[in-house]
Design an enzyme around this catalytic site. Structure first.
Site, mmCIF file in Angstrom:
data_model
loop_
_atom_site.group_PDB
_atom_site.id
_atom_site.type_symbol
_atom_site.label_atom_id
_atom_site.label_comp_id
_atom_site.label_asym_id
_atom_site.label_seq_id
_atom_site.Cartn_x
_atom_site.Cartn_y
_atom_site.Cartn_z
ATOM 1 N N ALA B 65 0.955 -1.212 0.031
ATOM 2 C CA ALA B 65 0.146 -0.166 -0.062
ATOM 3 C C ALA B 65 0.923 1.182 0.054
ATOM 4 C CB ALA B 65 -0.903 0.077 1.295
ATOM 5 N N GLY B 108 -0.510 -4.978 0.641
ATOM 6 C CA GLY B 108 -1.621 -5.150 -0.164
ATOM 7 C C GLY B 108 -1.669 -5.552 -1.474
ATOM 8 N N GLU B 111 -2.384 -9.173 -0.864
ATOM 9 C CA GLU B 111 -3.754 -9.305 -0.404
ATOM 10 C C GLU B 111 -4.683 -9.205 -1.719
ATOM 11 O OE1 GLU B 111 -3.465 -6.224 2.265
ATOM 12 O OE2 GLU B 111 -4.048 -7.669 3.932
ATOM 13 N N GLU B 131 4.367 -5.990 6.576
ATOM 14 C CA GLU B 131 3.586 -4.982 7.591
ATOM 15 C C GLU B 131 4.125 -4.880 8.990
ATOM 16 O OE1 GLU B 131 2.110 -6.892 5.377
ATOM 17 O OE2 GLU B 131 0.184 -5.890 4.482
#
Lengths: 260, 257
Positions: B65, B108, B111, B131
């Site tokens: 992200a 992300g 994901e 993360e």
């Protein structure tokens, strides 16, 4: 360019990158700095599109005497040592798409032998010696030795070499399939150059695909290897060098491969 | 709406979404996710599309992200904006989605790949949830989707360490479907997509619904749903064509009705 390195010499000439282990007073034994410099040199050669072959050799009498035992004591954690220093270097040899040649000018002992085994080709001088010295100090052969040697000479010979530890001469290495060519000392420089220049003028993309899939193919399923071959051939089939090869064949001339 | 962060095209009934922020390795920002979701929903309704594919570029599928976008958030600003809620829309897509992964799929990006039904990856591609190294954790489904894909122990190890995992390892764990040569990731993903696009679309759709249900429903509910979906296929022309072609020893031609 060479001045960036302290323990090795690095030269690029006519498509060939030469990495010379350069601690002749210590028979080119590995220090921590040398491990890192070799890894960095491999990455540099990999990045440069003009380089189409990488060759390792040793300065002076020896190829490489392995780990410098002055850097090892009772506090050494051998696992950490390998993971940090040797494994990045060995991964870089395996992962570079360019063919890597060990020009074994003299003794290759311990991790020096491992380094030679990790290369795709080995040229040797008749008096050069491969010695798996590890067992003599109560250690196991490491740095990819256990993976690479049986794949090159078969299990039985690999076991003999690892456990019985008898030195192998250049001539014997050739007999075992361990060496590609035995080159007399007085023709060494010329023949090493001829061999590496030849590799550097081959269809490098196709060579890289063979390197990428052949070694691991030795422990893959037949179906998986067939599929890898199909994909690799698709990639090679799209290369400039394939077109050039076909064209040269039709025109009955020597192909001029650009490595792409 | 014109797209700023993705490119999209349809070819041979495959709806392709190409992530297009190469300067930041396709890091996902909120608008980019909105654009992806909107395009997937369009493809889901389009008669020209039978299968969807999300791809990155040579270097990255998507590298996580956009950290800068997130740095100054507070719990309340995030609760109110609820930036991850829109991801749930991907879960509601009925047609197959294939992730075509070159390079890295991190945070992300991983994901997003896990939200797809199938994942095809290049040999040197890498997957991971970094993360934990930033003092946070996955927030767009990572802990749930990865655990359902590979089980609790391996998911914990992977997400706790935050290390990148190589494609072969991800394949072994069942986190991805296929590993192919880096150079052929798109070609091989497309080949797979075309295979799916030639199957009976109603079957493909109901199989997706049934298989997805297996993760959340009790066995009896899942069996019941499967059974009803099986019966439902008999409402389609493709069921008649498929069975007729079988008895006539020819290949069926499916229309999606």
């Amino acid at each position: 360019m060479g001045k960036e390195f302290q323990t090795i010499k690095y030269e690029e000439y006519s498509g060939v990158a030469t990495i010379t282990l350069n601690r002749p007073s210590a028979y080119n034994a590995f220090t921590e700095g040398m491990n890192y410099e070799v890894t960095r040199a491999l990455k540099q050669a990999t990045k440069n599109d003009d380089v189409r072959c990488i060759v390792f050799t040793g300065e002076g009498k020896a190829f490489c005497a392995g780990q410098d035992l002055q850097g090892v004591d009772e506090n050494t954690n051998h696992a950490t040592f390998l993971r940090k220093r040797y494994h990045p270097m060995l991964k870089a040899i395996k992962e570079t798409p360019k063919p890597v040649v060990a020009a074994v000018n003299g003794t290759a002992a311990g991790a020096g032998m491992s380094l030679a085994l990790a290369c795709d080709f080995r040229l040797v001088q008749p008096q050069a010696k491969f010695v798996s010295a590890f067992i003599n100090i109560g250690l196991i052969p490491d740095s990819g030795f256990i993976y690479n040697l049986p794949r090159i000479v078969g299990y039985a010979k690999a076991m003999e070499i690892s456990v019985l530890g008898k030195p192998i001469t250049g001539e014997e290495a050739y007999g075992l399939g361990l060496a590609t060519e035995v080159v007399p000392q007085d023709e060494w420089d010329k023949q090493v150059e001829a061999f590496t220049q030849k590799l550097a003028s081959m269809p490098t993309k196709a060579v890289a695909l063979v390197k990428r899939y052949m070694m691991d193919g030795m422990h893959s399923d037949y179906q998986d290897v067939l599929e890898s071959e199909a994909q690799a051939q698709r990639i090679a089939g799209l290369s400039n060098d394939h077109q050039e090869g076909i064209q040269a064949f039709k025109e009955k001339r020597e192909p001029n491969f650009i490595g792409k | 709406m014109s797209n700023q962060y993705i490119e999209a095209f349809v070819e041979d009934k495959i709806g392709v979404i190409q992530l297009n922020r190469p300067e930041v390795l396709n890091a996902l920002n909120r608008q980019m996710v909105d654009e992806i979701v909107e395009k997937l929903e369009q493809y889901d309704e389009s008669e020209d599309v039978r299968v969807m594919m999300i791809k990155g570029n040579d270097k990255a599928f998507a590298a996580g992200a956009d950290i800068e976008e997130m740095m100054d958030e507070t719990p309340l600003t995030m609760e109110l904006a609820d930036p991850f809620a829109v991801w749930d829309h991907i879960t509601l897509i009925n047609k197959p989605i294939i992730a075509s992964v070159n390079g890295v799929a991190l945070g992300g990006g991983f994901e997003l790949a896990l939200h797809c039904d199938l994942i095809v990856a290049g040999e040197s591609s890498k997957f991971g949830f970094p993360e934990v190294q930033l003092g946070v954790m996955p927030g767009a489904g990572g802990t749930q989707l990865l655990t359902k894909a590979i089980g609790e122990r391996k998911a914990l190890e992977w997400i706790w360490l935050g290390e990148q995992m190589e494609a072969r390892e991800a394949l072994k764990l069942g986190a991805i479907n296929r590993v192919v040569a880096d150079e052929l990731v798109f070609e091989e993903s497309f080949r797979l997509a075309k295979q799916l696009a030639n199957q009976a679309p109603i079957s493909i759709r109901l199989i997706k619904e049934s298989v997805k249900a297996a993760k959340d429903m009790t066995l009896m509910d899942g069996m019941n749903l499967e059974r009803k979906n099986f019966y439902l296929t008999f409402a389609s022309e493709d069921q008649k064509e498929g069975m007729k072609a079988f008895t006539e020893k020819r290949s069926p031609s499916f229309k999606g009705v």
